[in-house]
Structure formats: C-alpha cells, structure tokens
Design a protein around this motif. Structure first.
Motif, PDB file in Angstrom:
ATOM      1  N   LEU A   1       0.823  -1.201   0.000  1.00  9.22           N
ATOM      2  CA  LEU A   1       0.000   0.000   0.000  1.00  9.22           C
ATOM      3  C   LEU A   1       0.865   1.262   0.000  1.00  9.22           C
ATOM      4  N   ALA A   2       1.935   1.255   0.780  1.00 10.63           N
ATOM      5  CA  ALA A   2       2.816   2.419   0.818  1.00 10.63           C
ATOM      6  C   ALA A   2       3.447   2.678  -0.549  1.00 10.63           C
ATOM      7  N   THR A   3       3.850   1.604  -1.219  1.00  4.93           N
ATOM      8  CA  THR A   3       4.425   1.748  -2.561  1.00  4.93           C
ATOM      9  C   THR A   3       3.396   2.294  -3.536  1.00  4.93           C
ATOM     10  N   HIS A   4       2.188   1.719  -3.502  1.00  2.94           N
ATOM     11  CA  HIS A   4       1.137   2.174  -4.419  1.00  2.94           C
ATOM     12  C   HIS A   4       0.753   3.617  -4.139  1.00  2.94           C
ATOM     13  N   ALA A   5       0.592   3.972  -2.877  1.00  2.83           N
ATOM     14  CA  ALA A   5       0.207   5.343  -2.534  1.00  2.83           C
ATOM     15  C   ALA A   5       1.253   6.329  -3.044  1.00  2.83           C
ATOM     16  N   GLY A   6       2.517   5.982  -2.872  1.00  4.24           N
ATOM     17  CA  GLY A   6       3.575   6.854  -3.368  1.00  4.24           C
ATOM     18  C   GLY A   6       3.525   7.011  -4.872  1.00  4.24           C
ATOM     19  N   ASP A   7       3.310   5.889  -5.582  1.00  5.58           N
ATOM     20  CA  ASP A   7       3.215   5.947  -7.044  1.00  5.58           C
ATOM     21  C   ASP A   7       2.010   6.773  -7.476  1.00  5.58           C
ATOM     22  N   GLU A   8       0.879   6.548  -6.813  1.00  6.16           N
ATOM     23  CA  GLU A   8      -0.347   7.246  -7.181  1.00  6.16           C
ATOM     24  C   GLU A   8      -0.209   8.755  -6.953  1.00  6.16           C
ATOM     25  N   GLU A   9       0.348   9.117  -5.821  1.00  5.70           N
ATOM     26  CA  GLU A   9       0.509  10.541  -5.517  1.00  5.70           C
ATOM     27  C   GLU A   9       1.442  11.215  -6.525  1.00  5.70           C
ATOM     28  N   ARG A  10       2.466  10.515  -6.937  1.00  6.72           N
ATOM     29  CA  ARG A  10       3.388  11.062  -7.938  1.00  6.72           C
ATOM     30  C   ARG A  10       2.696  11.207  -9.289  1.00  6.72           C
ATOM     31  N   GLU A  11       1.980  10.167  -9.720  1.00  8.15           N
ATOM     32  CA  GLU A  11       1.340  10.205 -11.036  1.00  8.15           C
ATOM     33  C   GLU A  11       0.257  11.282 -11.115  1.00  8.15           C
ATOM     34  N   LEU A  12      -0.470  11.482 -10.019  1.00  4.26           N
ATOM     35  CA  LEU A  12      -1.514  12.503 -10.023  1.00  4.26           C
ATOM     36  C   LEU A  12      -0.933  13.915 -10.174  1.00  4.26           C
ATOM     37  N   LEU A  13       0.297  14.085  -9.736  1.00  2.00           N
ATOM     38  CA  LEU A  13       0.950  15.392  -9.852  1.00  2.00           C
ATOM     39  C   LEU A  13       1.779  15.532 -11.126  1.00  2.00           C
ATOM     40  N   GLU A  14       2.018  14.403 -11.789  1.00  2.00           N
ATOM     41  CA  GLU A  14       2.885  14.447 -12.973  1.00  2.00           C
ATOM     42  C   GLU A  14       2.131  13.986 -14.226  1.00  2.00           C
ATOM     43  N   ARG A  15       2.191  12.710 -14.573  1.00  2.00           N
ATOM     44  CA  ARG A  15       1.660  12.281 -15.875  1.00  2.00           C
ATOM     45  C   ARG A  15       0.145  12.403 -15.991  1.00  2.00           C
ATOM     46  N   LEU A  16      -0.582  12.295 -14.876  1.00  2.00           N
ATOM     47  CA  LEU A  16      -2.041  12.398 -14.940  1.00  2.00           C
ATOM     48  C   LEU A  16      -2.547  13.823 -14.753  1.00  2.00           C
ATOM     49  N   ALA A  17      -1.673  14.699 -14.290  1.00  2.00           N
ATOM     50  CA  ALA A  17      -2.084  16.062 -13.949  1.00  2.00           C
ATOM     51  C   ALA A  17      -2.748  16.825 -15.098  1.00  2.00           C
ATOM     52  N   PRO A  18      -2.263  16.701 -16.353  1.00  2.00           N
ATOM     53  CA  PRO A  18      -2.874  17.498 -17.431  1.00  2.00           C
ATOM     54  C   PRO A  18      -4.359  17.216 -17.657  1.00  2.00           C
ATOM     55  N   ALA A  19      -4.820  15.998 -17.292  1.00  2.00           N
ATOM     56  CA  ALA A  19      -6.219  15.643 -17.533  1.00  2.00           C
ATOM     57  C   ALA A  19      -7.110  15.896 -16.316  1.00  2.00           C
ATOM     58  N   LEU A  20      -6.507  16.232 -15.182  1.00  2.00           N
ATOM     59  CA  LEU A  20      -7.279  16.465 -13.967  1.00  2.00           C
ATOM     60  C   LEU A  20      -7.805  17.893 -13.930  1.00  2.00           C
ATOM     61  N   ASN A  21      -9.006  18.057 -13.402  1.00  2.00           N
ATOM     62  CA  ASN A  21      -9.571  19.393 -13.243  1.00  2.00           C
ATOM     63  C   ASN A  21     -10.505  19.396 -12.039  1.00  2.00           C
ATOM     64  N   ALA A  22     -10.943  20.568 -11.644  1.00  2.00           N
ATOM     65  CA  ALA A  22     -11.772  20.711 -10.446  1.00  2.00           C
ATOM     66  C   ALA A  22     -13.095  19.948 -10.583  1.00  2.00           C
TER      67      ALA A  22
END
Length: 213
Positions: A129-150
């Motif tokens: 879980l710690a590994t996944h959470a770290g990966d998820e938090e990174r991806e949400l701020l990096e590769r997935l960030a352009p598609a995220l919106n409010a």
C-alpha cells in the motif's frame, strides 16, 4: 513535482490524508498482532478483528472508487495510458494480498496461530500500500495532472460519498482529522462531524491497539 497541500483540490487533499491514515493504521495493526501472538488477549483480539474489517472496507472502497470512477474518466479525457495502467495493475496486486490479510484476521480469537500470521500479512499489505500510494501521488501530480480538473475531483468526491458504507460517515471525518496537520484541515470533510466523533474514534482505536495507539 511538488505542490503545497493547500493548493490542491479538496478531493486530492482528502486522498492524501486517507493514504496516510491507512499506512499508519496498518503499522499499528502489525505491532498489535505481533504482541497478541505472544500474549493472547481475547478482548483485544476481538477489537482488533473488528478494526481490521473496518480498514479493509475503507481501502476496498477507496480503490473501487478509483477503478469505477476516476481512472475511466481520466482515460476518456486522454490521460497518460502508461500511468493509468500502472495504477490498475497495482490495484490488482494489492487486492490479492488485501483479501488474504482480511481472511486471516477473521481467525483472531479462534486460531492460536492467527495473530502471528496477521502480523506478517499486515506488514506485506503495508509495504504494497505504501508503494502504491507513493506511485499514485506522484502520477496525479505528474503524468495524470494534465487531464485532472476541479470538476473531475468534485465528481469523484460525490461518487465516493454516495457509495460509502453508512458507518463511514461518522468514522471517516474523525479518522482523516487524526492524521491532518494544522495546515491540512481543508482536506477533512465535515469538520463538525470530525470533532463530534473524535472521542469515539479514539476509544475504538485504543480498544484495538492498546499501547500501540
């Protein structure tokens, strides 16, 4: 890429606190189970079993919300496919160890070897879980960030609230508040509920964790 906590959408803030609370509780469960393996305590074992079931439901609901709502909508918005594939693959792997862990916990109090096995299984779940959470938090701020919106974060928040088990409506705010720093209170939904049930949550956790609270 790092962003200040208070600059993130509310749903993103809540997700970060949930990850923190999950990992913290898994650490406390592992310690308590290890102690029960050498010093059995029926009352503590019963309370721990109930708490493990709660945490299992919380983690399952968290991942189901992402798999059913967040990831599909990000795909529709053209988000990075490699990042989304990583997220879904990690969920599948984590689900396997999570369900095994939950099944072991059900034997607490009736199987002399269950506490020691639960301690080992909990450590395994915590690592995954710690590994996944770290990966998820990174991806949400990096590769997935352009598609995220409010709008997407708001929709995800509404979906999670509507699909949550009823008991979590009083548990979650106090649980998230218990890991939030002074400058992270904006990530705690229903702050009045968190204050109202803070004592109840502490009593529940002390019964389950004892000195590991």
């Amino acid at each position: 890429m790092n962003r200040p906590f208070d600059s993130l959408p509310g749903g993103h803030q809540t997700m970060l606190l949930a990850h923190r609370a999950m990992v913290r509780d898994l650490g406390r469960i592992a310690l308590t189970a290890e102690q029960l393996s050498t010093a059995p305590d029926d009352a503590r074992a019963g309370a721990l079993k109930e708490y493990v079931d709660k945490l299992f439901q919380l983690i399952e609901h968290h991942h189901e919300g992402e798999d059913e709502f967040l990831w599909p909508r990000l795909r529709d918005l053209g988000a990075n496919n490699e990042a989304l594939t990583l997220m879904t693959n990690e969920h599948e792997e984590l689900s396997k160890v999570l369900h095994t862990w939950h099944e072991v916990s059900k034997r607490l109090g009736t199987d002399a070897g269950a506490a020691a096995e639960l301690a080992a299984r909990t450590a395994e779940v915590r690592d995954h879980l710690a590994t996944h959470a770290g990966d998820e938090e990174r991806e949400l701020l990096e590769r997935l960030a352009p598609a995220l919106n409010a709008k997407l974060w708001k929709g995800f928040t509404v979906h999670m609230r509507k699909t949550a088990p009823g008991w979590t409506l009083r548990f979650m705010p106090a649980w998230l508040s218990s890991v939030a720093g002074p400058d992270e209170r904006t990530g705690v939904p229903a702050a009045p509920v968190a204050r109202l049930f803070r004592g109840w949550l502490e009593k529940t956790q002390r019964a389950a964790f004892g000195e590991n609270y």
